[in-house]
Scaffold this motif. Sequence first.
Motif, PDB file in Angstrom:
ATOM      1  N   GLY A  49       0.714  -1.342  -0.092  1.00  0.00           N
ATOM      2  CA  GLY A  49      -0.267  -0.277   0.104  1.00  0.00           C
ATOM      3  C   GLY A  49       0.918   1.452  -0.183  1.00  0.00           C
ATOM      4  O   GLY A  49       1.995   1.375   0.406  1.00  0.00           O
ATOM      5  N   ALA A  50       0.159   2.544  -0.449  1.00  0.00           N
ATOM      6  CA  ALA A  50       0.963   3.648  -0.606  1.00  0.00           C
ATOM      7  C   ALA A  50       1.162   4.090   0.936  1.00  0.00           C
ATOM      8  O   ALA A  50       0.506   3.950   1.707  1.00  0.00           O
ATOM      9  CB  ALA A  50       0.028   4.629  -1.165  1.00  0.00           C
ATOM     10  N   PRO A  51       2.382   4.855   1.102  1.00  0.00           N
ATOM     11  CA  PRO A  51       3.038   5.339   2.346  1.00  0.00           C
ATOM     12  C   PRO A  51       1.665   6.246   3.046  1.00  0.00           C
ATOM     13  O   PRO A  51       0.974   7.225   2.277  1.00  0.00           O
ATOM     14  CB  PRO A  51       4.175   5.789   2.234  1.00  0.00           C
ATOM     15  N   GLY A  52       1.351   6.169   4.251  1.00  0.00           N
ATOM     16  CA  GLY A  52       0.525   7.077   4.788  1.00  0.00           C
ATOM     17  C   GLY A  52      -1.050   6.643   4.753  1.00  0.00           C
ATOM     18  O   GLY A  52      -1.825   7.586   5.304  1.00  0.00           O
ATOM     19  N   PRO A 272      -6.772   0.170  -3.062  1.00  0.00           N
ATOM     20  CA  PRO A 272      -7.424   1.320  -2.221  1.00  0.00           C
ATOM     21  C   PRO A 272      -6.505   2.314  -1.668  1.00  0.00           C
ATOM     22  O   PRO A 272      -6.936   3.464  -1.037  1.00  0.00           O
ATOM     23  CB  PRO A 272      -7.979   0.310  -1.421  1.00  0.00           C
ATOM     24  N   SER A 273      -4.963   2.063  -1.733  1.00  0.00           N
ATOM     25  CA  SER A 273      -4.374   2.812  -0.881  1.00  0.00           C
ATOM     26  C   SER A 273      -3.923   4.136  -1.708  1.00  0.00           C
ATOM     27  O   SER A 273      -3.248   5.096  -1.211  1.00  0.00           O
ATOM     28  CB  SER A 273      -2.986   2.195  -0.295  1.00  0.00           C
ATOM     29  N   LEU A 274      -4.186   4.265  -2.808  1.00  0.00           N
ATOM     30  CA  LEU A 274      -3.675   5.447  -3.787  1.00  0.00           C
ATOM     31  C   LEU A 274      -4.671   6.329  -3.620  1.00  0.00           C
ATOM     32  O   LEU A 274      -5.848   6.247  -3.821  1.00  0.00           O
ATOM     33  CB  LEU A 274      -3.585   4.808  -5.208  1.00  0.00           C
ATOM     34  N   ASP A 275      -4.296   7.552  -3.777  1.00  0.00           N
ATOM     35  CA  ASP A 275      -5.079   8.787  -4.021  1.00  0.00           C
ATOM     36  C   ASP A 275      -5.550   8.859  -5.349  1.00  0.00           C
ATOM     37  O   ASP A 275      -4.898   8.126  -6.269  1.00  0.00           O
ATOM     38  CB  ASP A 275      -4.391  10.100  -3.364  1.00  0.00           C
ATOM     39  N   SER A 276      -6.513   9.773  -5.777  1.00  0.00           N
ATOM     40  CA  SER A 276      -6.893   9.684  -6.897  1.00  0.00           C
ATOM     41  C   SER A 276      -5.904  10.246  -8.303  1.00  0.00           C
ATOM     42  O   SER A 276      -5.962   9.739  -9.289  1.00  0.00           O
ATOM     43  CB  SER A 276      -8.205  10.738  -6.913  1.00  0.00           C
ATOM     44  N   ARG A 277      -5.103  11.230  -7.591  1.00  0.00           N
ATOM     45  CA  ARG A 277      -4.038  11.440  -8.603  1.00  0.00           C
ATOM     46  C   ARG A 277      -3.006  10.473  -9.114  1.00  0.00           C
ATOM     47  O   ARG A 277      -3.005  10.061 -10.298  1.00  0.00           O
ATOM     48  CB  ARG A 277      -3.523  12.518  -8.194  1.00  0.00           C
ATOM     49  N   ALA A 278      -2.694   9.752  -8.189  1.00  0.00           N
ATOM     50  CA  ALA A 278      -1.780   8.486  -8.142  1.00  0.00           C
ATOM     51  C   ALA A 278      -2.312   7.517  -9.028  1.00  0.00           C
ATOM     52  O   ALA A 278      -1.928   6.924  -9.845  1.00  0.00           O
ATOM     53  CB  ALA A 278      -1.176   7.929  -6.864  1.00  0.00           C
ATOM     54  N   ALA A 450     -11.414   8.307   1.791  1.00  0.00           N
ATOM     55  CA  ALA A 450      -9.919   8.708   1.554  1.00  0.00           C
ATOM     56  C   ALA A 450      -8.912   7.426   1.187  1.00  0.00           C
ATOM     57  O   ALA A 450      -9.490   6.227   1.299  1.00  0.00           O
ATOM     58  CB  ALA A 450      -9.470   9.275   2.827  1.00  0.00           C
ATOM     59  N   PRO A 451      -7.851   7.517   0.741  1.00  0.00           N
ATOM     60  CA  PRO A 451      -7.017   6.431   0.442  1.00  0.00           C
ATOM     61  C   PRO A 451      -6.780   5.589   1.662  1.00  0.00           C
ATOM     62  O   PRO A 451      -6.857   6.287   2.978  1.00  0.00           O
ATOM     63  CB  PRO A 451      -5.790   6.953   0.114  1.00  0.00           C
TER      64      PRO A 451
END
Length: 530
Positions: A49-52, A272-278, A450-451
């Motif tokens: 998953g994406a950091p944070g 699911p860990s990515l924000d919409s831009r990423a 949210a992510p």
Amino acid sequence: MRAGQYRSRRFAPVAALAVLLLAGCTAGSTTGSTAGASSDAVSGSTAAGAPGAAPLQPLPAGTPAALATYYAQKLSWQNCRGDFECTTFKVPLDYEHPDRREITLSAIRKTATDPAHRLGSLLMNPGGPGGSAVDYVQNAARAADPGVRSSYDLVGLDPRGVGESTPVSCLSGPRMDAYTAVDITPDDQAEIDALVAADKEFAAACQQESGELIGHVSTVEAARDMDVLRALVGDAKLNYLGKSYGTFLGATYAGLFPGNVGRMVLDGAVDPSLDSRAGNRTQAGGFETAWAAFAADCAKRDDCPLGRSEKEAGQQLTALFRQIDAKPLGTESDRVLTESMATTGVIQAMYSESLWHTLREALTTAKAGDGSALLRLSDDYYERSSDGSYPNLMFANMAVNCLDLPAPFADPAAVQQAVPDFEQASAHFGRDMAWMALGCAYWPTKATGAPHTIRAAGASPIVVVGTTRDPATPYAWAKSLAAQLESGRLLTYDGDGHTAYGRRSTCIDNAVNRYLLGGEAPANGTRCAK
């Protein structure tokens, strides 16, 4: 549709439903498999998953007293659509205030052919968000594995806001035609203004036609609806097959109700860990990968209209898009093919190798000045009917995505700043997908999600299927989701197209069927080829 991480900020999973149905329900060819973790990089995220990104927290076990009446409903199945059965049931519009307004959801089923050995229901979702599971199951039931058909009631639930379940409504057919034709690679301020105006008109129409519903079509709410249906069909555990965005819906269910997870297959996974831009940027890279595979294949064929190398094919596609941007092509109808539609037509063909021949023919006629074939591909993507009407697929898609994640860009200036980064990910589609992501900036309802990562601690094994050259749900997403899930098992298809189960790999089909029928999940890292 200019918002939608999953149907691709206009391009993404459901894979134009007609194509996804084909992809999910055709016979496979004999293949082999090997075990071992893939070394593919996970762009935009860590292995888990994406950091944070915070973990999704499960809901308390048991049925809340405030929802008892919903869980106690009695389903009345009625014959419908030939030899299927249909039903409806109620859920609260707002789970935080279940005593207020309620909405109606619609479901369909095809009962197991061997009731004496029935394993329960298998809930199916084709993706989107916005794809109709009611429609999908009708096709899936005709082509499903005989063992699966004999053992499960195949069930399709149109999620809230979709199809026959209190649908989101926005634009009329003619207004949707205009929306799909708007330039999504603006070259000057006038074209930027036109794109912004189109996005604002879309958002305003959805608010006017759908009211407070557009604030309550999130994936979390849809997952909670699935648990109500699980109880109403009498299953202690939810057995589930989700494709594309349907993997996000299924994983969300697992995160909220880990103790209720039965046999779950997530094919064409979303991270699911990515924000919409990423997510948009990574998806642009997925389409670029798929385009490269098509271009390399095209260059080997006598009927390829784009030259004799992958590089030349890319150059000629760019030149064709520029030509159409300057002067839209005429078609056999009274509509013209704009650059936006041409891009959508090409994207549509990336979802399945079965459309590569169609795309070669469409590009050949487009280069000769006739945009009819590319327009048909674009219309197929949007599921536009011959009478000019549209289903609510794109309306629900925008509504769900704008609720699930905060908008990636606040205004056109932010998009312009991001375009080089998107073009680095995708030379041919990056600019389009950056501008497509602007729509949620004007959405009338603020995002509620949210992510996040999904662990689903304590859940039964969950099989996550990823295709190495999947355009709409890049393979990196499957790796990330499988790593996040405590019981995730990554099953890899080394091939092309969107999703894998039921398409071209007997290896994939056998692994999934063994799991669905006997509970034997494949070893984590299992790989299959064509």
